[in-house]
Design a protein around this motif. Sequence first.
Motif, mmCIF file in Angstrom:
data_model
loop_
_atom_site.group_PDB
_atom_site.id
_atom_site.type_symbol
_atom_site.label_atom_id
_atom_site.label_comp_id
_atom_site.label_asym_id
_atom_site.label_seq_id
_atom_site.Cartn_x
_atom_site.Cartn_y
_atom_site.Cartn_z
ATOM 1 N N ARG A 97 0.831 -1.216 0.000
ATOM 2 C CA ARG A 97 0.000 0.000 0.000
ATOM 3 C C ARG A 97 0.866 1.267 0.000
ATOM 4 N NH1 ARG A 97 -3.121 -3.436 3.382
ATOM 5 N NH2 ARG A 97 -5.166 -3.861 2.428
ATOM 6 N N LYS A 98 2.030 1.179 0.601
ATOM 7 C CA LYS A 98 2.917 2.349 0.677
ATOM 8 C C LYS A 98 3.681 2.583 -0.619
ATOM 9 C CE LYS A 98 3.895 2.203 5.672
ATOM 10 N NZ LYS A 98 4.957 1.928 6.682
ATOM 11 N N ALA A 99 3.574 1.665 -1.568
ATOM 12 C CA ALA A 99 4.333 1.777 -2.826
ATOM 13 C C ALA A 99 3.378 1.720 -4.019
ATOM 14 C CB ALA A 99 5.370 0.664 -2.910
ATOM 15 N N PRO A 100 2.497 2.714 -4.155
ATOM 16 C CA PRO A 100 1.481 2.674 -5.219
ATOM 17 C C PRO A 100 2.059 2.763 -6.624
ATOM 18 C CG PRO A 100 1.491 4.823 -4.147
ATOM 19 C CD PRO A 100 2.395 3.949 -3.342
ATOM 20 N N GLN A 101 3.339 3.126 -6.749
ATOM 21 C CA GLN A 101 3.959 3.211 -8.070
ATOM 22 C C GLN A 101 4.211 1.829 -8.668
ATOM 23 O OE1 GLN A 101 5.476 3.682 -5.193
ATOM 24 N NE2 GLN A 101 7.718 3.441 -5.278
ATOM 25 N N HIS A 102 4.189 0.798 -7.820
ATOM 26 C CA HIS A 102 4.453 -0.570 -8.270
ATOM 27 C C HIS A 102 3.170 -1.384 -8.395
ATOM 28 C CE1 HIS A 102 8.650 0.241 -7.642
ATOM 29 N NE2 HIS A 102 8.563 0.289 -6.322
ATOM 30 N N ARG A 103 3.271 -2.496 -9.146
ATOM 31 C CA ARG A 103 2.214 -3.502 -9.223
ATOM 32 C C ARG A 103 2.796 -4.791 -8.662
ATOM 33 N NH1 ARG A 103 2.885 -0.093 -12.768
ATOM 34 N NH2 ARG A 103 4.587 -1.323 -13.677
ATOM 35 N N PHE A 104 2.212 -5.306 -7.600
ATOM 36 C CA PHE A 104 2.749 -6.460 -6.882
ATOM 37 C C PHE A 104 1.972 -7.713 -7.282
ATOM 38 C CE2 PHE A 104 4.037 -2.797 -4.469
ATOM 39 C CZ PHE A 104 5.281 -3.118 -3.979
ATOM 40 N N GLN A 105 2.686 -8.673 -7.854
ATOM 41 C CA GLN A 105 2.070 -9.906 -8.350
ATOM 42 C C GLN A 105 2.250 -11.017 -7.309
ATOM 43 O OE1 GLN A 105 4.807 -9.375 -11.548
ATOM 44 N NE2 GLN A 105 3.202 -9.201 -13.092
ATOM 45 N N ILE A 106 1.153 -11.369 -6.666
ATOM 46 C CA ILE A 106 1.190 -12.374 -5.596
ATOM 47 C C ILE A 106 0.621 -13.676 -6.139
ATOM 48 C CG2 ILE A 106 0.420 -12.948 -3.266
ATOM 49 C CD1 ILE A 106 0.020 -9.934 -2.773
#
Length: 243
Positions: A97-106
């Motif tokens: 949530r603190k890194a909205p510039q990224h897209r996290f693929q879980i």
Amino acid sequence: MRTTKIEWTERVWNPVTGCTRQSAGCAHCYAETMARRLKAMKLPKYKDGFKLSLHPETLNEPLKWKRGSNIFVCSMGDLFHADVPFTFVDKVLETIRKAPQHRFQILTKRAERMAEYFSTRKVPRNAWLGVTVECQDTKFRMEYLREIKGATVRFLSCEPLLEGLGDMNLKGMHWVIVGGESGLQARPMQEQWVLDIQQQCRQQKVAFFFKQWGTWGPDGVKRSKHANGKLLQGKVVQQMPVR
């Protein structure tokens, strides 16, 4: 900046490493082999090899990466393994949530536990949720993924694809990744299995990403994965979800 050779992502982030085998796709786990190699190289993070380990010291890593990237979360483990406390998963999601510039693929093989977790928590807008579906016996994971509300992207990793998957209800899915197995003990993947999935993605308007053939080529000949490449009927087909 790409820092991994995994074609469908750009970076990896491993706040959890290590795992235990869950289904047929785990038989020749690349991460387990790599963890042994990294342990032999005396890397502190892998001092316990492939034993499940939490790494709270890495939680803030993505906050240092300013350029927006696709980030594969736990490429060397499974965030939703039963031995990973939800309190630790909370910390991972807090970083996301603190890194909205990224897209996290879980990506997980523990679809039930992921659904349980998100039944009481919101999915961050920049978190993509996926499950591995490598054979008929694991198609049930799609149902757990489908029930998670609010996911911007839901995706399937059909790698290593071990058999034809038959009819697939892709409702609620946005992306399907397909790939063959690599390594000395790799099991062959048939071209028709891949084409069947591609056709269903096309019909149901889902992005389709063909990663690689792996150790066995479309002609059934065993070679290096580099020699077999990633062409599907002469073309590179690597669609990304539009989100």
